[in-house]
Design a protein around this motif. Structure first.
Motif, PDB file in Angstrom:
ATOM      1  N   VAL A   1       5.895   6.715   2.275  1.00  0.00           N
ATOM      2  CA  VAL A   1       5.468   5.530   1.260  1.00  0.00           C
ATOM      3  C   VAL A   1       4.144   6.266   1.291  1.00  0.00           C
ATOM      4  O   VAL A   1       3.164   6.497   2.039  1.00  0.00           O
ATOM      5  N   LEU A   2       3.473   6.188   0.019  1.00  0.00           N
ATOM      6  CA  LEU A   2       1.890   6.800  -0.060  1.00  0.00           C
ATOM      7  C   LEU A   2       1.292   6.357  -1.253  1.00  0.00           C
ATOM      8  O   LEU A   2       1.778   5.626  -2.310  1.00  0.00           O
ATOM      9  N   THR A   3      -0.415   6.183  -0.967  1.00  0.00           N
ATOM     10  CA  THR A   3      -1.265   5.771  -1.969  1.00  0.00           C
ATOM     11  C   THR A   3      -2.455   6.499  -3.308  1.00  0.00           C
ATOM     12  O   THR A   3      -2.430   6.412  -4.099  1.00  0.00           O
ATOM     13  N   VAL A   4      -1.854   7.966  -2.042  1.00  0.00           N
ATOM     14  CA  VAL A   4      -2.667   8.595  -2.329  1.00  0.00           C
ATOM     15  C   VAL A   4      -2.176  10.212  -2.172  1.00  0.00           C
ATOM     16  O   VAL A   4      -0.954  10.102  -1.293  1.00  0.00           O
TER      17      VAL A   4
END
Ligand SMILES: Cc1ncc(C[n+]2csc(CCOP(=O)(O)OP(=O)(O)O)c2C)c(N)n1
Ligand code: SF4
Ligand SMILES: [Mg+2]
Lengths: 361, 181, 262
Positions: B63-66
């Motif tokens: 799970v990543l945001t960037v």
């Protein structure tokens, strides 16, 4: 090397049930774990291994089907997500009281109530402290990868039958829905009826004349006997606590600041460790694999090696952190960080929380 | 090598399967992969996205945001994910239906007219393969031969006759991706 | 005149009745005059006569008959309240060659366990359900059951069941007879020797159906008294049952060989 596949966690769990030689799966659809029963129905294991798959009318019925079949000596499994797991608690308490072996999975979603279908880890208390009524425990394994969704089914059945206990695979929407490479273990044949009858003398398979009859029950109206039974259960849980602790240390050798996490949060925290190390912070990860038994002693021992602070990372308002505090209290600072209600925290947020709450002052 | 990317668009554009093909190709060349979809009602008719990681090492967070790369296939996703590309990263988008084009100066932006090319090829369904081709031209994280190998392994036999068309679509994407800045 | 001692009477040649070995020697915990004991006995006699006991697994409910496993000398599993049909489903599905039955009260089967009952019946599980309907919650001290008659008093309907407020009694047996999954549905009683003989025949048929792999579930209701719960003497209770319960819950077969009779 076993067969390599790209699978969702839920699918890997289902495939592993077939390969582990399970005799039956009873379930009821709920997001985000419906792929388990969907996969099984598509795969038709009754043709492959003779495994029974049945969609029950409710989670209540499903867990009671598990209870009946497990009491008859068979390898059975069910799975659900949080609201459905709440419904199963009565059956799980009976399974604990009657000491039946089974494996079940909770692909946790956010609550309380109907909540959300998005990932969460807010069922930690329910999973590790009992869940249903009465003084009981169950073994709780927390997979952090699709590989472990598969591996823990096999391990789960081994432990379940070794101790005659329910083994919970505590997953969440991230692990259930994501796909990863998984190496499937080689299929284990289902036990024959003769093997079951010989190996599990406690199982209700029909009383032969002149033999002792078998009764699966959790009831004893004599409180003294009930207390004795409870002593026996507690002793079993103690033995499990001594022998079945599982965890993984990542970059902990020189770590001053340690994230404690399980499941998908452990994966996120692992990334936070990388980000921290890149910034020169000596961070590590204590990944819990067994939540019951909880690796508290191991945590305490590690703490004495110069750890300055711990951050419990979980997608809940703070449940596992209580066990971390009990384990390392007085040794180092303990804090908690977690998004919840279906929000998955980011590695950056997790690192930021460590800096703010633990390293900060 | 670690490539952290997101593919985002409408449900039905083949977003999730594009990610799956990429992940499968990674396995074909012995890499670690993860594929984390958005799931639930958000998918139905609305937006769908999937985070794919291909790496030589054990993958930490799925799970990543960037992201190193964002492939963006509708306006909602542009609004949501343009800002999520790491500085120096890559954004690839199909201009079809895009009203606010990306404006960031600190990332590299490419365009692929996937929808137009796919319909010119007479099959809207290969849209995602055209876009995948464009991506692989910009970021050759997996080799095309491994994409084909992955397709062969993951598709049931009866669909194997479609593989050449998919290969054409990949090439079409590779040959038509345009760098904008 | 010579005195007759017990030893003189208890001789093999004087034997007129022998308790089946499938009942344990434990004395029944039921109130004198209660139908549960008879229902247990005839069920066990049937298993003995059919020679099925070695492959039978029984499921006990929660209710007065929770301790059925203390009295029935066969392998048994005690189920949570209402869940016996699901537990039996689990057993039968993984041991299709065994004989599986549940023994349940009306609160267990027709209130808390309605879903499990209906769905096991509707799936056509190859099991036997023995359903003892005494119109009340016996075990917990005589509260209203889903089967309590209109106007009938219980500890939670102390002025009589008021249908407007408390709802109607549920004829679940007629209900399950409508389901395609039931093969044999019947209503019996055990308050007179003649009724016992009939009930035993019905139970026998139910187990034969399962043994012969007939397509569907066999469901035997036994209308019984609960003299303690009804606060009557056993004889009065039986009389009251005949006068009030039987008109509402008429005895006889409802469905045989998969065909509704009316
Ligand atoms: C979940 C749950 N709720 C309530 C009870 C309490 N309880 C025990 S037996 C019973 C009613 C039993 O009535 P019935 O099934 O008619 O059996 P009977 O005693 O009349 O034969 C109730 C409500 C329980 N044991 N478990
Ligand atoms: S309370 Fe009623 S049902 Fe229970 S044993 Fe007594 S008479 Fe029978
Ligand atoms: Mg009753």
């Amino acid at each position: 090397m076993g067969e390599l596949k790209l699978m969702k966690g839920n699918e890997a769990l289902a495939e592993a049930a077939i390969r582990a030689g399970a005799d039956a799966y009873f379930g009821y659809p709920i997001t985000p774990q419906s792929e388990v029963i969907e996969y099984l129905m598509a795969e038709k294991p009754w043709e492959r291994t003779g495994m029974v798959v049945l969609q029950a009318e409710s989670e209540v019925a499903a867990i009671n089907m598990v209870y009946g079949a497990a009491g008859a000596g068979k390898k059975v499994m069910t799975s659900s997500s949080s609201p459905g797991i709440s419904l199963k608690q009565e059956g799980l308490s009976y399974i604990a009281g009657s000491e039946l072996p089974c494996v079940y999975a909770n692909v946790v979603r956010g609550g309380p109530g109907l909540g959300t279908i998005q990932p969460s880890q807010a069922d930690y208390f329910q999973s590790t402290k009992g869940g249903g009524h009465g003084d009981y425990r169950q073994i709780v394994l927390a997979p952090a990868s699709v590989q472990e969704m598969s591996d823990f089914v096999k391990l789960g059945f081994e432990l379940a039958f070794k101790y005659r206990i329910a083994v919970l695979i505590l997953s969440d929407g991230v692990i259930g829905q994501m796909m990863e490479k998984v190496e499937l273990f080689d299929p284990i044949p289902r036990m024959t009826d003769e093997e079951i009858t010989a190996k599990y003398p406690w199982a209700t398979t029909g009383k032969k004349k002149g033999t002792q009859r078998r009764i699966i029950t959790s009831l004893d109206l004599d409180s003294h006997k009930m207390e004795e039974h409870n002593h026996h259960l507690q002793e079993k849980y103690r033995i499990i606590s001594e022998n079945e602790v599982r965890y993984e240390l990542i970059d902990c050798d020189d770590a001053e600041y340690i994230f404690v996490a399980y499941g998908s949060s452990a994966r996120i925290a692992q990334k936070a460790v990388q980000l921290a190390r890149a910034k020169g912070i000596k961070a590590g990860l204590f990944r819990l694999i067994s939540l019951f038994p909880f690796p508290g002693k191991e945590m305490a021992a590690l703490c004495k090696k110069g750890v300055k602070g711990w951050l419990a990372v979980e997608m809940s308002a703070g449940q596992m952190v209580e066990d971390v505090m009990l384990s390392v209290k007085g040794c180092a600072k303990v804090g908690h960080f977690g998004r919840y209600g279906g929000i998955v925290h980011s590695p950056e947020e997790v690192l930021h929380a460590m800096e703010e709450k633990i390293i900060g002052e | 090598m670690t490539e952290e990317m997101i593919i985002a668009g409408f449900g039905g554009q083949g977003v999730l399967s594009m990610g799956k093909i990429l992940a499968y190709s990674g396995i074909m060349q012995d890499q670690e992969v993860s594929w984390m979809p958005s799931y639930g009602p958000e998918m139905r008719g609305g937006t769908a996205n999937v985070v794919v990681i291909v790496s030589d090492e054990r993958i930490s967070s799925p799970v990543l945001t960037v992201f190193d790369t964002a492939i963006i296939l509708n306006q909602q996703s542009m609004d949501k994910f343009e800002k999520s590309v790491k500085p120096g990263g890559v954004l690839i988008y199909d201009p079809n239906g895009i009203t606010h084009h990306p404006e960031r100066k600190d990332i590299i932006i490419y365009q692929i007219e996937g929808a137009r090319l796919a319909s010119e090829m007479g099959n809207a369904k290969i849209f995602n393969m055209v876009v995948l081709g464009a991506y692989l031209k910009v970021k050759p994280v997996v080799q095309v031969e491994n994409v084909i190998k992955g397709l062969k392994k993951s598709l049931p036999e009866r669909y194997h006759k479609l593989i050449p068309m998919n290969e054409d679509a990949l090439n079409m994407g590779m040959n038509n991706v345009v760098k904008l800045n | 005149m010579s005195t007759v001692t017990l030893e003189d009477i208890i001789k093999p040649e004087n034997l007129v009745y022998k308790k089946t070995d499938l009942m344990t020697d434990k004395s029944l915990s039921y109130c004198p005059g209660c139908g549960h004991g008879t229902a247990h006995r005839i069920t066990m006699e049937v298993l003995e006569e059919l020679g099925l006991d070695e492959i039978t697994i029984g499921v006990a409910p929660v209710g007065c008959s929770v301790l059925a496993y203390e009295f029935m000398n066969i392998d048994m599993t005690q189920a949570a309240h209402g869940r016996a049909p699901a537990v039996a489903t689990g057993i039968k599905r993984v041991w299709p060659e065994k004989i599986v039955f549940t023994y349940q009260g009306d609160g267990d089967l027709a209130a808390i366990g309605t879903a499990e009952t209906i769905h096991a019946c509707n799936r056509g599980e190859k099991i036997v359900i023995i359903f003892v309907n005494n119109g009340i919650y016996g075990m917990t001290g005589g509260q209203m059951a889903p089967t309590t008659l209109p106007g009938m008093k219980s500890s939670t309907s102390p002025y009589g069941r008021e249908v407007e407020m408390m709802g109607n009694p549920l004829k679940i047996t007629e209900l399950v007879a409508q389901l395609p999954g039931t093969y044999f549905v019947t209503r019996q009683a055990v308050h007179t020797p003649a009724a016992v003989r009939k009930a035993k025949k019905a139970i026998k048929k139910a187990f034969e159906n399962q043994r012969d792999k007939k397509p569907g579930l066999s469901f035997v209701e036994i209308v019984s008294n609960c003299n303690s719960g009804w606060k009557m003497t056993p004889t009065d209770a039986n009389k009251w049952m005949e006068d009030n319960m039987f008109p509402f819950y008429p005895l006889g077969d409802i469905k045989t060989d998969g065909q509704l009779l009316k």
